[in-house]
Design an enzyme around this catalytic site. Structure first.
Site, PDB file in Angstrom:
ATOM      1  N   THR A 188       0.838  -1.189   0.000  1.00 10.49           N
ATOM      2  CA  THR A 188       0.000   0.000   0.000  1.00 10.49           C
ATOM      3  C   THR A 188       0.881   1.251   0.000  1.00 10.49           C
ATOM      4  OG1 THR A 188      -0.169  -0.059   2.415  1.00 10.49           O
ATOM      5  CG2 THR A 188      -1.888  -1.176   1.174  1.00 10.49           C
ATOM      6  N   HIS A 241      -2.458  -0.075  13.766  1.00 10.78           N
ATOM      7  CA  HIS A 241      -1.425  -0.979  13.269  1.00 10.78           C
ATOM      8  C   HIS A 241      -0.158  -0.861  14.113  1.00 10.78           C
ATOM      9  CE1 HIS A 241      -3.846  -1.457   9.576  1.00 10.78           C
ATOM     10  NE2 HIS A 241      -3.164  -2.577   9.432  1.00 10.78           N
ATOM     11  N   HIS A 242       0.775  -1.749  13.847  1.00  9.05           N
ATOM     12  CA  HIS A 242       2.071  -1.734  14.518  1.00  9.05           C
ATOM     13  C   HIS A 242       2.864  -0.478  14.139  1.00  9.05           C
ATOM     14  CE1 HIS A 242       3.845  -3.006  10.667  1.00  9.05           C
ATOM     15  NE2 HIS A 242       2.795  -3.812  10.576  1.00  9.05           N
ATOM     16  N   LYS A 269       4.566   0.185  10.531  1.00 11.05           N
ATOM     17  CA  LYS A 269       3.809   0.388   9.287  1.00 11.05           C
ATOM     18  C   LYS A 269       4.073   1.793   8.764  1.00 11.05           C
ATOM     19  CE  LYS A 269      -0.718  -0.082   7.141  1.00 11.05           C
ATOM     20  NZ  LYS A 269      -0.129  -0.818   6.000  1.00 11.05           N
TER      21      LYS A 269
END
Length: 236
Positions: A73, A131-132, A135
């Protein structure tokens, strides 16, 4: 099926293990610039690289007649250009912001819910993703896919990356992106009114769901030509 893995990080390693478990062979894996001679040994490539490398990886595969499944992405400003090159080289391509089978079911739920909720103006919609901390892109591609589906099925015009304290325009969908340690991916779509809330949520427990979906997509795409989505793979 002989697979090339482009982007051999945590996801790439998980994809490799699942591919081997499904009796496929990984013939090339790299996180560097593609070696075209090595690439040509593959029947298909799975790209989980980084945003800056994705477009070159994908189009190099097209130029070498290698179909591509991409889950990278953060590069979609060049997606239309990639599609044109895929068609020019008569190759095959699937991009998905998320290959998890559960997330793709979640996408369908979100689309149906957005269409239903559009009739009820008292409810305000918002999207949140967690998210982590490693990312790179923000918001996640999955959050963008969810939000774009809401836009297509409602009278909202735009989305805006924001935080919980910021007010957005009436025609905007607020998107909140959080980064926390060791979170595989949590996405929530929430409709709120003064009376009640309606919420759908997907929580990933491991990377295996993303990797399995990518390998299933590669199995489906192999020996095809054209540009497809996970809706095609899953028969939605």
């Amino acid at each position: 099926m002989k697979i090339a893995i482009l982007g051999y990080g945590r996801m790439g390693k998980t994809i490799e293990q699942i591919a081997i478990n499904r009796n496929h062979e990984v013939v090339y894996k790299t996180s560097e610039k593609i070696n075209t001679e090595a690439l040509q040994k593959a029947d298909i490539a799975i790209d989980f690289s980084i945003p800056d490398a994705a477009f070159e990886n994908i189009t190099t595969c097209f130029q070498n007649n290698i179909p591509v499944v991409s889950g990278t992405t953060g590069w979609l400003n060049r997606y239309d250009e990639a599609v044109k090159l895929c068609k020019k080289h008569e190759s095959a391509f699937i991009y998905a912001s998320n290959f998890s089978l559960g997330v793709n079911l979640f996408f369908q739920l979100n689309e149906n819910l957005a269409r239903l909720m559009n009739k009820f103006e008292d409810y305000k919609v918002g999207v949140e993703e967690i998210h982590h901390t490693k990312k790179l892109d923000k918001p996640s591609g999955t959050a963008i896919t969810l939000t774009e589906s809401i836009l297509k099925n409602s009278n909202k015009q735009n989305w805006k990356l924001t935080d919980a304290s910021e007010t957005v325009a009436e025609n905007e969908v607020p998107v909140i992106a959080k980064r926390e340690d060791d979170v595989k991916g949590t996405h929530t779509v929430k409709y709120s009114s003064t009376i009640d809330d309606i919420e759908i949520k997907h929580t990933a427990h491991s990377r295996e769901g993303f990797a399995l979906g990518a390998v299933i997509a590669a199995e489906w795409l192999c020996n095809k030509k054209g540009v497809f989505t996970m809706k095609d793979v899953l028969g939605f």
